[in-house]
Every structure is written in structure tokens, then in C-alpha cells.
Design a protein around this motif. Structure first.
Motif, short mmCIF file in Angstrom:
data_model
loop_
_atom_site.label_atom_id
_atom_site.label_comp_id
_atom_site.label_asym_id
_atom_site.label_seq_id
_atom_site.Cartn_x
_atom_site.Cartn_y
_atom_site.Cartn_z
N ALA A 103 0.84 -1.20 0.00
CA ALA A 103 0.00 0.00 0.00
C ALA A 103 0.87 1.25 0.00
N ILE A 104 1.89 1.26 0.84
CA ILE A 104 2.78 2.42 0.93
C ILE A 104 3.47 2.68 -0.41
N GLY A 105 3.93 1.62 -1.06
CA GLY A 105 4.56 1.78 -2.37
C GLY A 105 3.61 2.38 -3.39
N ASN A 106 2.41 1.84 -3.46
CA ASN A 106 1.42 2.35 -4.42
C ASN A 106 1.00 3.77 -4.10
N LEU A 107 0.74 4.04 -2.84
CA LEU A 107 0.27 5.37 -2.44
C LEU A 107 1.36 6.43 -2.60
N THR A 108 2.60 6.04 -2.41
CA THR A 108 3.70 6.97 -2.65
C THR A 108 3.72 7.37 -4.12
N ASN A 109 3.47 6.40 -5.01
CA ASN A 109 3.42 6.69 -6.45
C ASN A 109 2.17 7.47 -6.85
N ALA A 110 1.15 7.43 -6.01
CA ALA A 110 -0.08 8.17 -6.32
C ALA A 110 0.12 9.67 -6.17
N GLY A 111 0.94 10.06 -5.22
CA GLY A 111 1.18 11.48 -5.02
C GLY A 111 0.07 12.15 -4.24
N SER A 112 0.26 13.42 -4.00
CA SER A 112 -0.66 14.17 -3.13
C SER A 112 -1.90 14.68 -3.83
N ASP A 113 -1.94 14.62 -5.16
CA ASP A 113 -3.11 15.16 -5.85
C ASP A 113 -4.21 14.13 -6.07
N VAL A 114 -4.02 12.90 -5.63
CA VAL A 114 -5.07 11.88 -5.70
C VAL A 114 -5.86 11.96 -4.39
#
Length: 179
Positions: A103-114
Motif C-alpha cells: 500500500a505504501i509503495g502504491n500510495l507513494t506513487n499516487a502522489g498528493s493530488d489523488v
């Protein structure tokens, strides 16, 4: 007769499902999913697979949702917002099933604008007991949305785990005031 028509209709139904009362949501998610599946039969796209994954996630079809997010990721997109949304959705799903590192890996790639990505990233770190990173991400989530009662509540939990009693009271009071 093109994939976009089915995808767009599915997106309208999905939007309606997200706002509907709990008793009506399942049927709407199922209707939306049918449209995304039709879109992908006409032409496989990252967008339609991402949308299908969202429906599957809400319908508790974990394996299908993971497969759809993966297919969306594999198909790729030249739309950076869509790529980030795929990562955000997959990260959110991973939290639900206790896969906090993924989850952390994916969410880090999502960035703050998601939407909710910073909150979910903070939550994943909290659940993994990495309190410093949880606090950092939850603070960022609150900075972007000061009305996020859950972020304030989770920050109170972080404060309790790190013996910051003054912050516990402050964040709990803020969470209660907001919700």
C-alpha cells in the motif's frame, strides 16, 4: 458503439453509487461494472480497467479488483492523473487486506493530488507502526483538507502511541468538532 460510451455511462453510474444510500450502492456498482466490462470488450484501456477495479473493490471482489488494477497498470496511460489514480486505488485496496508495505509503495506513487492518497498513506504507516511517517503524512493530509476528521482522529492515535498527550486531546477535540 465505442468503448468511451460504455466507460462514460459506467462513470456516471459509479459516481451515483458513491453518493447513494448504502442500501442502493451494491446494485449501482454492479450496473457500473457491467459498463466497464463492455468497454473493455470493445477496447481494453487503463481507464476502463481502473474504473472496473473501483467497482470490484466496493463489491468486495478483492482478486478481481487486484487483477483489474494490475491490468490497468500494465496497459499504461499517457495521462499522469490516471496513472496516479490507479496507484491510489491499488494502495487503498492493499490497506483493506493488510498489505501495508505494498500500500505504501502504491500510495507513494499516487502522489498528493489523488483524493485521500495522503490520508491512506498516513493510515498505512500508522498500521505498520511507523509513527513518524504516519504523523508526517497525516499532517500533510490535514494541510490539504483541514476538514478531514478521520485524519485528525488518526493523528490523535499516533500521538497516543508516541506519548504526546497534549496532541491527543487537541486532535481528538478537532475530530469531534468536525464530525
Amino acid at each position: 458503439q465505442n468503448w468511451q460510451a460504455n466507460n462514460n455511462l459506467g462513470a456516471v453510474i459509479l459516481s451515483k453509487a458513491l453518493k447513494a444510500p448504502q442500501t442502493q450502492r451494491k446494485a449501482l456498482f454492479e450496473k457500473a461494472l457491467i459498463q466497464f466490462e463492455l468497454a473493455n470488450k470493445k477496447q481494453e484501456t487503463a481507464m476502463a480497467y481502473n474504473n472496473a477495479a473501483i467497482c470490484q473493490m466496493f463489491l468486495d471482489k478483492r482478486e478481481n479488483a487486484i487483477n483489474s488494477f494490475s491490468k490497468a497498470n500494465d496497459l499504461g496511460s499517457n495521462n499522469p492523473k490516471l496513472v496516479k489514480a490507479i496507484n491510489g486505488g491499488k494502495g487503498s485496496l492493499e490497506i483493506r487486506y493488510g498489505n501495508y508495505s505494498a500500500a505504501i509503495g502504491n500510495l507513494t506513487n499516487a502522489g498528493s493530488d489523488v483524493e485521500n492518497a495522503l490520508f491512506n498513506l498516513g493510515l498505512a504507516h500508522l498500521l505498520k507502526k511507523d509513527f513518524a511517517k504516519a504523523e508526517q503524512n497525516l499532517d500533510s493530509a490535514i494541510y490539504t483538507n483541514k476538514e478531514d476528521a478521520l485524519a485528525h482522529y488518526c493523528l490523535a492515535i499516533v500521538a497516543a502511541r508516541t506519548n504526546k498527550s497534549d496532541l491527543v486531546a487537541l486532535k481528538l477535540a478537532e475530530a469531534i468538532k468536525l464530525d
